[in-house]
Scaffold this motif. Sequence first.
Motif, short mmCIF file in Angstrom:
data_model
loop_
_atom_site.label_atom_id
_atom_site.label_comp_id
_atom_site.label_asym_id
_atom_site.label_seq_id
_atom_site.Cartn_x
_atom_site.Cartn_y
_atom_site.Cartn_z
N SER A 200 0.82 -1.21 0.00
CA SER A 200 0.00 0.00 0.00
C SER A 200 0.85 1.26 0.00
O SER A 200 1.99 1.27 0.48
N LYS A 201 0.27 2.33 -0.55
CA LYS A 201 0.91 3.64 -0.57
C LYS A 201 -0.09 4.68 -0.07
O LYS A 201 -1.30 4.54 -0.29
N LEU A 202 0.43 5.72 0.59
CA LEU A 202 -0.44 6.76 1.13
C LEU A 202 0.28 8.10 1.03
O LEU A 202 1.43 8.23 1.43
N THR A 203 -0.39 9.10 0.47
CA THR A 203 0.19 10.43 0.30
C THR A 203 -0.61 11.46 1.09
O THR A 203 -1.76 11.20 1.48
N VAL A 204 0.00 12.63 1.29
CA VAL A 204 -0.69 13.73 1.96
C VAL A 204 -0.15 15.06 1.45
O VAL A 204 1.03 15.17 1.12
N ASN A 205 -1.02 16.05 1.38
CA ASN A 205 -0.62 17.41 1.05
C ASN A 205 -1.54 18.38 1.80
O ASN A 205 -2.76 18.33 1.63
N ALA A 206 -0.94 19.20 2.66
CA ALA A 206 -1.68 20.19 3.43
C ALA A 206 -1.40 21.57 2.85
O ALA A 206 -0.23 21.95 2.68
N SER A 207 -2.43 22.33 2.56
CA SER A 207 -2.25 23.66 1.95
C SER A 207 -3.36 24.61 2.42
O SER A 207 -4.42 24.15 2.86
N PRO A 208 -3.12 25.95 2.38
CA PRO A 208 -1.90 26.60 1.84
C PRO A 208 -0.75 26.56 2.83
O PRO A 208 -0.94 26.25 4.01
N GLU A 209 0.42 26.84 2.35
CA GLU A 209 1.63 26.90 3.16
C GLU A 209 2.43 28.15 2.74
O GLU A 209 2.83 28.23 1.59
N PRO A 210 2.68 29.09 3.67
CA PRO A 210 2.18 29.14 5.04
C PRO A 210 0.70 29.52 5.09
O PRO A 210 0.10 29.82 4.07
N VAL A 211 0.15 29.55 6.31
CA VAL A 211 -1.25 29.87 6.50
C VAL A 211 -1.40 30.70 7.78
O VAL A 211 -0.65 30.53 8.74
N LYS A 212 -2.36 31.58 7.78
CA LYS A 212 -2.61 32.39 8.97
C LYS A 212 -3.38 31.58 10.00
O LYS A 212 -4.24 30.77 9.67
N LYS A 213 -3.09 31.84 11.26
CA LYS A 213 -3.78 31.15 12.35
C LYS A 213 -5.28 31.37 12.26
O LYS A 213 -5.75 32.49 12.04
N GLY A 214 -6.04 30.29 12.41
CA GLY A 214 -7.49 30.36 12.35
C GLY A 214 -8.06 30.15 10.96
O GLY A 214 -9.28 29.94 10.82
N LYS A 215 -7.21 30.20 9.94
CA LYS A 215 -7.68 29.98 8.58
C LYS A 215 -7.81 28.48 8.29
O LYS A 215 -7.33 27.63 9.05
#
Length: 302
Positions: A200-215
């Motif tokens: 198995s394979k698993l990917t991740v991408n969190a965006s936007p980067e950077p981000v303002k607190k609370g957004k």
Amino acid sequence: MRIRATVAAVTGALALSAFAVPAAQAAEPKVPADIAAASKVVHADSGRSALAAAVDGEPYALNATFSSVKVNNGKNISAGTTNVVKVPVSFKLTHGADVDIHADDFFAGVELYRGASFEDSIFYFDSNDASCTDSSATVANCKTTVEIDPFALLNEDAGSWKAAGFAVAFNGENPDSPNLDEVGVAVTDPTNSFKLQRFSKLTVNASPEPVKKGKTITVTGKLSRANWDDNKYHGYTNQSVKLQFRKKNSNTYTTVKTIKSNSTGELKTTVKASVDGYFRYSFAGTTTTPAVNATGDFVDVK
């Protein structure tokens, strides 16, 4: 799509037709050349080899037993779509004082198989001939390797497998056409059980980067696994996957929420930005598919 030919112990024209399956479409049990003759004899003894109909006699019970068998260091085995998986195997071989395990025509190995028993296996892989070191006059510690080629597998093979130890003493008989009455065979079955799984394979991408607190942070990814029918990776659908987070200076991930993969294995959810840290997806695995964690994706929160 590949298929698997089912070959029984047959003779004559029927035997020829049983083997007349295109090589590109058939996947036969895998037996290394150095132990092929022994494997034929062992399976002839159980009536599952064409050798049973081609030679005379019946093997006698060889005074040898297998114990302390360890397959893949006690772990499940996973295979992808291209690379051959080399599985380490070790065992203790206990034998009678009259059994010469170091004779040139003595063979010992381990068979990994899918099915109810060694005699009724559906598909199997045999190890190479084992290398054994004596610990006493009648006990030896042995090591060998089983090579699992993904191209020989079908998706139906994923799940529960077993192992069996086998030994053959030819005692001077021609391995290619022995008088089986003079050949000794020992089988210890089963010795182990384990899971053969689709990598198995698993990917991740969190965006936007950077981000303002609370957004809002959008976290996407994909869960996929090997398909042994076409030797490609496909999305693993409708599976529960955890979104996890660890703070920048922490080594511990905590679960934020659990979501399910969609019809193509894609993952998507949102969270609010709070502190710097890493997001990852984590999959616990199933009977046919191993657990996997995505590499954490860092998000800088301003």
